[in-house]
Structures are given as structure tokens and as C-alpha cells.
Design an enzyme around this catalytic site. Structure first.
Site, PDB file in Angstrom:
ATOM      1  N   TYR A   1       0.850  -1.179   0.000  1.00 44.97           N
ATOM      2  CA  TYR A   1       0.000   0.000   0.000  1.00 44.97           C
ATOM      3  C   TYR A   1       0.891   1.236   0.000  1.00 44.97           C
ATOM      4  O   TYR A   1       1.841   1.328   0.793  1.00 44.97           O
ATOM      5  CB  TYR A   1      -0.901   0.032   1.244  1.00 44.97           C
TER       6      TYR A   1
ATOM      7  N   GLU B   1      -3.887   7.236  -3.608  1.00 42.09           N
ATOM      8  CA  GLU B   1      -3.623   5.897  -3.091  1.00 42.09           C
ATOM      9  C   GLU B   1      -3.253   4.948  -4.222  1.00 42.09           C
ATOM     10  O   GLU B   1      -3.873   5.001  -5.289  1.00 42.09           O
ATOM     11  CB  GLU B   1      -4.867   5.323  -2.394  1.00 42.09           C
TER      12      GLU B   1
END
Lengths: 390, 294, 390, 294
Positions: A108, A196
Site C-alpha cells: 500500500y 492511493e
């Protein structure tokens, strides 16, 4: 402004972030053609402006063009319902067809504004593919942070530290540092609110690839990024919300039966709370803001009553810059124009409240005046119960 | 006494000659606020509202000894105007402007951390010390001098609270809007500290709303033993989750941001949580009657 | 790296700084053609890498093409001698032909590194057209300063303040602020050491125009600006200095008769001081630096003795990273290769000094050893007086 | 005692596994310096010269409690390495690297102003406290423990001064190069203050050169009554004017920068100006014999 996945990936690609080969299609035939050119195994990803797609069935694997065509056809017929779409779901107007990638692990990478500290934070975690909030809650040690100084940018050593924290070495570590640096630059240069990459996959061949991406820009900064202005006719937008946006008002549909027209976001939220406490259900949140014109008030009122579920309207205005007499004139204009017969309750306080009340009284309109918010909410609830639209 | 401003504050208006600046400067002067001049680059040397206009804050400060400035400049020029004021040594800068990019505010905060200036806002109605000075856009007549400190993230909801408190026969020592934007200058925590030190303030009313952690941060101060009663109302109990909060913002804020969570944390910390906006005035006045029946 | 005027102007033009219309020519015929296309009145400006051109006759006004041709022809035949060129002057290889501009007033805008404070300062003065040093000395109140933060850049309010300080108003003030902002951006983005616009003229038509410009970049930062690498074959460069630069050495011709080869800039300067105190005149400053190779020492020695005025050479090496034995080997190689018979004095101290002395002693070369700088300088002076080149 | 470093300094080498880093780390260890590890991004986990290698300064500092770092990294990576060390809390950062862009150093200085780190250099031979620790590239054997503090803008010229002083039978408390670049970290002024507080240091030798105002700034400190004798040699009396100094630099530096000017200002301030580089050792030793004939 939130971008669809494929636009988010295009933006990140410009900052050197590797993305899978892919194509956006709007028909099943084009999906088949895309699958043909991308190779045997592809992924079809519904492009909707809401998260939670995967569990809702918005992502399909396909083997070959015919499979891709069939699955695309099915998707285009579906309305996707995710926790973020509301009950009626969203139609799928476009699909991103991408090469299917085999990968060993998922990471991530994200950047966001830390409101409490007033700074930008870059986050990285070796637990990709799941919500970062969940990782932060269940395994906080697996979330690594670096501040992005708004003047300095992310320094190379910070990018390196995060890349090492992900447990990467050699070429992958260097590539991760470059991706992290790219995210920081994209954030600063585009006035982002959120970026993101989740997951950032380490493929079987040892390459890092952004499999999914999210980019949200700060609406207040769009004047610096004219290329990013949203198209005026977003087919998926709520028509009432779009109409309000066109006249500079902020409208959010809440689904109840008491329409609200309030000046100021805080007071509008409080008004909705007050209605609910009085046993009613607010139909909307309409903030007419601080610098509103008589015309905008008129348009706002029309938008509120355009909701067929509305059985009463509560107007709560605490005059500051907004003068109550101006609001009164807008209301009178709107009711005359539309001929709407929905009962409405008006509570004026602050600047020119007396003048506003006098104008309404003189207009001959049927309305309920109220002195306080509590009184206004009670009268609106009563009106919604008793009244019927004619 | 009051916090941030007082009868002796010398106030400069940035964006003085514009429509907004002119309108609100006129109101502030009518209220009795000591406006000492204004800044409008390119208009230096003129006289506006009987006051001198300067090309730069540095020049204005040198000539007027202003210690407070209030901004009525468009969003694209606001960050520069704030940094200019800070570089010129203005002690308190009040940013009325709505719609400033968040990144600009983050830059401003970083810039201000190297100075002695305080920034209030942006997107705030300003700060008022009733009967002494009004630095902002709030309607003056609803205020009454008194002993309640008010702090809020909202504009009109603050007026509502002020009006209820005045209507209940009480008054305000200072009413301050910290602004409704995601990143603000002075926080609830900062204001709690200022109110703590202000002998005139006997109780604080905090008007919060959904999003962010400003109220949670304030809870920590209250929990550590705050010497004055704090009343809190949090707007947005009925607001739909997810509509106004960014996704990755939630993780930074530790999953908080919901009105019921904020209210719960505040109550637990020792604040008096007011459940309904219509009950702000009655709750506070009941408390004062109970504790001070004179 | 210092640019010629026309290149400096080109760079500034990219940052929105207005410059006069003009053309660079290398023949009188092209000067005439340029004058033809630019209009009746033009200025011919000799493009040489040194200041003080104007008083030296390097700037001429011309009326029409024929006048331009005649004056260009005369300039191309001249060597310009200015306080910065040395006595032999510099040839004029190119001329900037510009439209002649009538102006009301002249300003100064400049940016430079403030070494003492370790920051970048932007300077502006309403007294343009004269050296800023002179203004700073005679009328310090007429020099205005703003720091350029290396991360933040110059903020708009700083540019405005300087523009107002110049006494400009209205359109000119806005234009000046834009020019000042452009100078700051050009400085930061190009790793400049100095940028000057002097004069910045306010024309009769009310426009600001950079009539002369200077841009010097930090040589240490050229790796970030590969487009700006100087051409390898600068025809105006001193051949010995150019040859030294090619092998990474720093050579400055000083004009005396004692050649110097030293490691370290400070020690090299000190060695020259010591020679002068002993009654001699240093021929050069040659710093072989810290990471020198045997080959570079050999090349350095060859460059020193290539100066026909050199009658003795002083080698002063205080070994640190540089090992004296390596230097000894380079010297031995160079003398064997060139067969140069110029007398030389060698002083070695520090790392491997004994080894270096032993190598020289064993080489059979004729040289004078010295223990201290003072002794070395005296011996070199004596050798230069007594010796003759064979 | 000494300044900046001592026998208990725990030293980290940035650029540890490279050619330069390896060579000079070996020399430093031979000298008896307590090198505790090194940083070479991507080589973390290895052992080099019997010492641990780390990927980042933060990691290295956590593991080794290093308080000093010395840099052998190429110019393009130096600014980042310095800021990394400062962010990790390294107290003294010594930058040997030559050829760092000036703008990078200006950025580094700005960055460091928000930290507690000191930076020495760049383009410095480093700092040595004879017999205790050598953090840099100077030849160890020429040094002797003693009571003279040496500070210099030059490399080899410092060795010359050290050698002369050792040769004259005196020694050095600490010898420090501030570096030869236009913009440096620690200045002569900073070092004068450190030497002032160091009881071991009885006199200071300053080796200056043309350009800049480092020596002029030091003069001001000496003029205000410096408690220890300061000897100064300024190199470049014969250097041609204009060759090494930027044009606009001259105006900022107030027209100074010439060796004779610097020497004059220093003499006037009360420093003992040594006219010739060959006389550094003799001048200082004559002073000590005169004042301390034992």
C-alpha cells in the site's frame, strides 16, 4: 474531485509510476478487441465513482476475447451497489480492460492530508490489497509514515526509508523509492487531497505495478488546474445536486420528507439534527452559503421542492452577510414562479430579520413563521405530517 | 478582558478597498473597532473610509503600529497575504476568505511556524469581543458583553449560539470562529488555553461538527483537568457517513470524525454535551443559575 | 559558467522577462541585414565574456544598414581591452544587433548568493545603469533586498514590495513584480550564482525591457543542467587553462616566471604569496587537487612548463589523500616525456613524503629538494634568476 | 578537552562501503577513532571493516547511538545525506564531499536551522582532536596533542599549519576545517565561540583566504574582547582580483574579500596577523615562549 480509476492511473503514470497495460471501453465489442490486443488473460474493471467495487462484482477476469465480450456485456447491464453508492447503485458506463498480472505480494502507498496536524503524510504498508484503515487498526506497526513538507517536498532519504520499510531490496527497493517520490510529487503538483495505490503489486517478474489507484483533488484548488475541471454534464451526478452546483449552492440529498434551506453548513447540519429530534426526517441539506443572491435563493428553493418526497420545507436563516430580506424576496419569487403549494416554515434571525418577516407577511404567501430553531423544526414536522402536496 | 483582541487592538484590513473589504470595514468601524488602515497593493497613498491605504503590510504596520490584520482577499491571493502579514510581524491574522486550497494552508502553517504570528481561520466569521472590537463579518447586534467564551467551526451556527446565550441574559467574553476548512490555524486546543488564562471567561461553549479531530484534541485538554466548564454541541448527528470525509483522511484521524463519537469522547472527558442546537442557551443559563443564583 | 549577453537574455526571456528585439551576427554583412530588419536605429553590442565593454568602445549605435555594416566591420577588427580582459584584450567574434530603445529611466535587478549568511538575496535599485557596488557604497538606501528562500521561492508579496520600492506604479509595477519573480525563478531553477538585469529600462512607451543581462551558473551544479555544458572548444579560453580543465586541474595564469604545482587551493595561494615574499613572481596557480592521478600530475607539469615565461618550477605538495610518491612518479614521467630542462624545486611533506623524495633521488633527475615552504620559495627564486631554459 | 569531537564520540560513516569511505574509514580506525558503523543504502545488514552497515541513518543511529557522522558521498547525493543525518538527530555532521552545488548548501542550511544539528563543511578535511579522534581525511601523524586550536578554510594549508606547529614543539587541541566552499555550515565565528569555552585551548590559529567575509565576521568577535590570542594567516595576497569572486557577490560582501583587507581588519581587531605561510609555527611558538617561558 475524485477521478475514475483509469484517469487516476493516467495521472500517476505521468509521474513515472508503472501501471498495467490497458484500455477503457464503453462497449462489449471494444472489450473483446482490447482483450485480443492485450493477450489471453485480462481483467475487466467497472469504472464507477465509488469504492467497494470488487466485492460487489465489478471486477471480472476473462480468458480471451469472447469471454471478455460476454463478461463486459453482463457488466454493462448491471447497476453496481456498493457501501458507497447508496441503495439504487450506479450504472457501469465504462470498463477498464487490463492485462492480468501475476504477483507475489501487495503493498500500500498513499498520501493524504493530516487535518489534525495540518500537514501531508505519506503512508506505506507491506499489507496491500486491504483497506489501510483496517491495517492501521489491526496492525498499526505495519503502517509507516513520512511527512511531505509542502515547500521541501519528499526528500530522497524519506522515500528510501519507506521503501526499505516495505521490506524491499535491490532493484525493487529503488523502484519503490521512485514510485513513492512520484506519489509525493503528484500530490503537491496537483493539489491532491488523497492519492492511493492499493495494491502496488510486486509481479512474478519482480516489477512493481500499480494495480489500482485513487486520486482525489482539492476542489478549492481547481482554479490552478484548469485541465482537471470536471465535465459539466456528469451523467452519473444527482440532477438536484448538479443543479445546485451550477448556481453555486451545496445540496446533498438525505432521503426524508422535510426540505431544508439554510445558510451555512454548520447551521444546516444542526437544522437537520433538530428536525430528526422533533421526529421528522430531513429531505436534504441545502447550504445557500454566505454570499448568496436573490436568484440563487430562488433556484435553491426550486431545487428543494423539486424532490417529490418533500412534504414541507423549513427555511432557517441566521442573517450575517446574508440578509433575511434578500432571502424573503428569493422565496417569494420562487413560490410565485413555481406555484408550489408545499407548506413552509420560515425562521429568520440576525441581519434584517424583521424586514424579511415583514416582506413575507406582506406577500400574501401561506407560511408558518417561527422564532427559534426548535419551534421551526416542530412546525415543519407537523406540517409534513398534516400537509399534502397539491 | 478577552482573548486575541481587545479595545486597544489596532486593526489593519487586507483587501481594504475591494467590495467585501469596504462593506465589512464599514460595519467593523460602526461597531467601534479601531481600524487603523488598510492594504491594497497598487492603491497605496489613497484614503478609503477616511483611513490610509498602503501597498504592503510592512509599510502599513510601520505607519500604523497595527497588531491585528483581517483578510478580505480572494482565495488565490490569500496564502501570500497571510505570509506577508506574518513576515511583517502582525501578531494575529484573521482569514475570512473561503475556498483557499488546503495545500496553501499547509504551506502557510509551515511558514508561520517560523514566526510569532497567530492565524485564525480560514473560512471563519472572525473574532469578536462584544462592546470592544469586532474583527470579522458576524452581525454585531446579537452579541452582549459577558463571561462565556465561544469557539466554533461554523459561521451561522455560531451566531445561533451567541443569540441564544444573549437571549438567555448571558453574554460573551469573546466569540471566535476557528473556521470550517480541513486545515485551520488556531485550533480549539489553542483557544482553550487562551480562555483558561482569561479571567473574564467563566465558561466555554464549543460548537463542533463532523469531520476531523479538532473536538477530540480538545477533549484531551478537558480530560486533563480544565478549570472552567465546557459546553459542547456537535452538529451533524444526522449527516450521512462518507459524504464529506476523504477516504485516507479517515485513517489519519484514527477512524473518528462522526458526531456521536466526538460527543461521546467529550462527555467522557467531562464536557457538558448539549444534544440539540436549540438548547445551547438554555443549558448554559441553567448551569449559571444553578451555580450562581444571584 | 558565465554566459555571453545574448545567451543570458535568451535564458531570462524564457522566464517572461522582456528583452529588445535583436539578432546575433558574426559578419558585418549579417549585421547590415539585421539592422535592415530591425528598423532604422540599432545598437551593436560586442559579445565578449567580460564586463566593462561600454567604456572600452564595444557598444555602438548605428543608423541604418550601411552604418551598421561599417561599425560592425570596425568592431570585428578590434580586440577589446577592458579592466576584466587583461592587457591583450579579447577578440570580438560575435555582435548582438538590437533595436535601439528610448527610455525614461533605468533600474537594477539582481540576485546573488550572500555567502556570509548562506542565503540568496534579490536586489533591486532605482539607480540602474551603474554598478550596483557603487550604488551600495554611495547610496545604500537606494538598494532594496529580499531573501529568496531556497525551498519557498520568492513570494508574490516580496516581488511586489521590491517593485513598489523602485517607485513604480500601475502597469509598470505589475510588470516589474513579474520580472522580479522571473529572476528569482530563473535563479533557483538553473542553479545560478549571479543574475543581473542592468539596466532594466522603462521605455518611452512605458514598457520595462532588459537592456543588458548577466547570468552566471554554479559550475558545481552543471550536472543537473546538461544543456548548459560549455562547448569543449571555447576559442577565447586560455589554452593552458583549457588543457588543465580537460584533465580536471585548476590552472590560472599569473604572468610571472616561477611555475607552481601545488596540491590544494589554499596551499597554492600561500605558495604564490611565499614566492612573492622571496622576491619572485609566480607564473601560475596550479592546484592539482585532492584525488589526482599520476597521469594528471604529468599533464599538470607539462602545462606549467608550456608557459614560455617559466624559468623555474616550484612543486609544493603536502600529502594528505594525495601521496607524495604518486606525485614524484608523475613528475619523473613528465620530465622524461618532455625532456624539459627547466630547474625545479620539490618540497614534499605529509603522506609518503619520504617515499616521494626517495623516488626522485633515485630517478637521476636534477632537482632541488626543500624541507619547508620558505626554503622552497627561496630556492625557486634563486633558480629562476640563475637558470636559463635550454 | 576539545571542541566538536572527543575520545567518546561515536562516529558513523555515510557512504561507508564506497572506495573513499572504505579508505578513509580504515585510516580513521587506525588512528583510534571510534567508528561505530556506516550507512550505505541498499547494503544494510552487511558487515564492512568489521562494522555493521545500515540502510538509513535513523536505523544506524538507533542501533549504534552515533552522535557524529562523516560523509563520503558524491556531490549529487550529499545534500540529501546531510538532511537525513540531521533528521535522524546526528549532532555533528562532517561533509568531506567537494563539488556540492551552492544552492544545495543553502537548502541544507535552511533545513538544519530547524534542527539541533551542526554541519561542518562541505569540502573540508574534517576535524581532528589529536590522540583522541580523527573525523576526516587529514594525515594523522603530523598532529600532536596540545593547546592550539586551529581553524581553516583550506585543506593542505591546514596540514602545513599543523605541521609547523607540531614541528615547533606545540600541539593542537582541535584542528577544524570549515571548508573551502562559498557557503559553509559552521563558521569561524561559531568555532571561536566553541574554542572560547574549551579550557584546553589556549590560543587559536585561523587560516583564511580571499573571498567572502568569514574572516571579517570573525574580526568582529575578536574586537569585542576575545579572551585568547588569535593568530591569523590569510592566503592569496598575490591572487589576481576578480578571478574567483562573482560580481554581485562583491556587493553583498560590502566590497571586501581581498586578502590585504581581511588581514588589515583582523590586525585592527587585535589578532596577530602572520604575513607569510612559512612563519605560522615560528610566530605561535615565539608567542608561547614569551608568555610561558617554562
Amino acid at each position: 474531485m475524485k477521478f475514475l480509476e483509469h484517469r487516476a492511473k493516467e495521472i500517476l503514470f505521468r509521474y513515472g509510476i508503472p501501471i498495467p497495460k490497458g484500455e477503457v471501453v464503453e462497449t462489449a465489442a471494444r472489450a473483446a478487441a482490447a482483450a485480443e490486443s492485450l493477450g489471453n488473460r485480462v481483467v475487466l474493471k467497472a469504472q464507477i465513482p465509488a469504492g467497494g467495487r470488487g466485492r460487489a462484482g465489478g471486477i471480472k477476469f476473462a480468458l480471451g476475447p469472447e469471454d471478455a465480450r460476454a463478461k463486459a456485456e453482463a457488466l454493462f447491464k448491471t447497476r453496481l451497489i456498493t457501501p458507497q453508492t447508496g441503495k439504487q447503485g450506479l450504472p457501469i458506463r465504462s470498463i477498464l480492460v487490463e492485462e492480468a498480472v501475476s504477483f507475489r505480494s501487495e503493498f500500500y502507498i498513499g498520501a493524504a492530508v493530516d487535518r489534525s496536524q495540518g500537514r501531508i503524510v505519506l503512508l506505506a504498508s507491506p499489507r496491500g490489497g486491504i483497506e489501510i484503515e483496517e491495517t492501521a487498526r489491526t496492525k498499526p506497526d505495519a503502517v509507516f509514515r513520512e511527512e511531505i513538507d509542502p515547500f521541501v517536498g519528499l526528500l530522497p532519504y524519506q522515500a528510501r526509508r519507506l521503501a526499505f520499510a516495505l521490506g524491499l531490496t535491490g532493484e525493487s527497493q529503488t523502484q519503490a523509492a521512485a514510485i513513492i517520490t512520484g506519489v509525493a510529487r503528484a500530490f503537491l503538483q496537483n493539489d491532491a487531497s488523497v492519492i492511493e495505490i492499493n495494491p502496488l503489486a510486486l509481479t512474478d517478474e519482480g516489477r512493481l505495478l500499480a494495480l489500482d489507484a485513487k486520486v482525489v483533488l482539492d476542489d478549492n484548488a481547481l482554479f490552478r488546474h484548469p485541465d482537471f475541471r470536471p465535465p459539466a454534464d456528469d451523467p452519473d451526478a444527482d440532477p438536484a445536486e448538479a443543479a445546485a452546483a451550477r448556481v453555486g449552492l451545496n445540496y446533498v440529498r438525505l432521503g426524508g420528507d422535510i426540505g431544508c434551506l439554510v445558510n451555512g453548513a454548520g447551521l444546516a447540519m444542526a437544522t437537520a439534527d433538530q428536525i430528526q429530534a422533533a421526529g421528522g426526517r430531513p429531505a436534504d441539506f441545502l447550504d445557500i452559503g454566505g454570499g448568496v443572491s436573490e436568484d440563487a435563493v430562488r433556484e435553491g428553493f426550486k431545487i428543494v421542492v423539486s424532490d417529490p418526497g418533500v412534504r414541507a420545507v423549513l427555511i432557517n436563516v441566521f442573517g450575517g452577510i446574508v440578509r433575511c430580506d434578500l432571502v424573503a424576496r428569493g422565496l417569494i419569487g420562487a413560490t410565485k414562479e413555481t406555484g408550489a403549494r408545499v407548506p413552509f416554515v420560515v425562521r429568520f434571525q440576525g441581519t434584517n430579520a424583521a424586514e424579511g418577516r415583514a416582506l413575507l407577511a406582506a406577500s400574501g404567501l401561506a407560511y408558518e413563521p417561527a422564532e427559534t430553531m426548535g419551534e421551526a423544526a416542530k412546525k415543519a414536522v407537523a406540517a409534513a405530517r398534516g400537509g399534502s402536496r397539491s | 478582558m478577552s482573548i486575541l483582541i481587545g479595545a486597544d487592538s489596532r486593526i489593519l484590513v487586507q483587501g481594504f478597498t475591494g467590495k467585501e473589504g469596504t462593506f465589512h470595514s464599514t460595519r467593523m468601524i460602526e461597531y467601534g473597532t479601531r481600524i487603523v488602515g488598510g492594504v491594497s497593493p497598487g492603491k497605496g497613498g489613497r484614503v478609503h473610509l477616511d483611513l490610509p491605504v498602503f501597498n504592503s503590510v510592512a509599510e502599513a504596520r510601520a505607519a500604523t503600529e497595527a497588531d491585528v490584520s483581517v483578510l478580505f482577499v480572494p482565495p488565490f491571493a490569500a496564502a501570500d497575504a497571510i505570509m506577508e502579514a506574518a513576515a511583517a510581524g502582525i501578531r494575529l491574522i484573521v482569514g475570512i476568505t473561503e475556498g483557499i486550497p488546503v495545500l496553501d494552508m499547509i504551506r502557510v502553517k509551515k511558514f508561520l511556524s517560523g514566526t510569532n504570528s497567530l492565524f485564525l481561520g480560514p473560512n471563519t466569521p472572525g473574532v469578536i469581543s462584544p462592546g470592544r472590537a469586532k474583527v470579522g463579518i458576524m452581525p454585531g447586534p446579537i452579541h452582549r458583553p459577558g463571561r462565556i467564551g465561544i469557539m466554533s467551526r461554523s459561521g451561522t451556527l455560531t451566531y445561533e449560539a451567541v443569540w441564544q446565550i444573549s437571549d438567555a441574559g448571558l453574554g460573551q467574553s469573546t466569540a471566535v470562529g476557528i473556521g470550517g476548512d480541513p486545515v485551520t490555524g488556531l485550533s480549539f486546543v489553542d483557544l482553550l488555553e487562551l480562555f483558561r488564562a482569561d479571567p473574564e471567561t467563566e465558561a466555554i461553549v464549543m460548537i463542533g461538527e463532523i469531520g476531523g479531530t479538532a473536538e477530540d484534541d480538545a477533549s484531551a485538554v478537558i480530560r486533563n483537568g480544565y478549570p472552567k466548564p465546557v459546553f459542547a454541541y456537535i452538529a451533524g448527528l444526522t449527516s450521512p457517513p462518507g459524504r464529506r470525509m476523504g477516504h485516507a483522511g479517515a485513517i489519519i484521524e484514527g477512524g473518528t470524525g462522526r458526531a456521536e463519537n466526538k460527543a461521546g469522547i467529550l462527555a467522557e472527558a467531562g464536557a457538558v454535551v448539549i444534544p440539540l442546537p436549540s438548547e445551547i442557551g438554555t443549558t448554559v443559563s441553567a448551569y449559571f443559575k444553578r451555580n450562581d443564583p444571584s
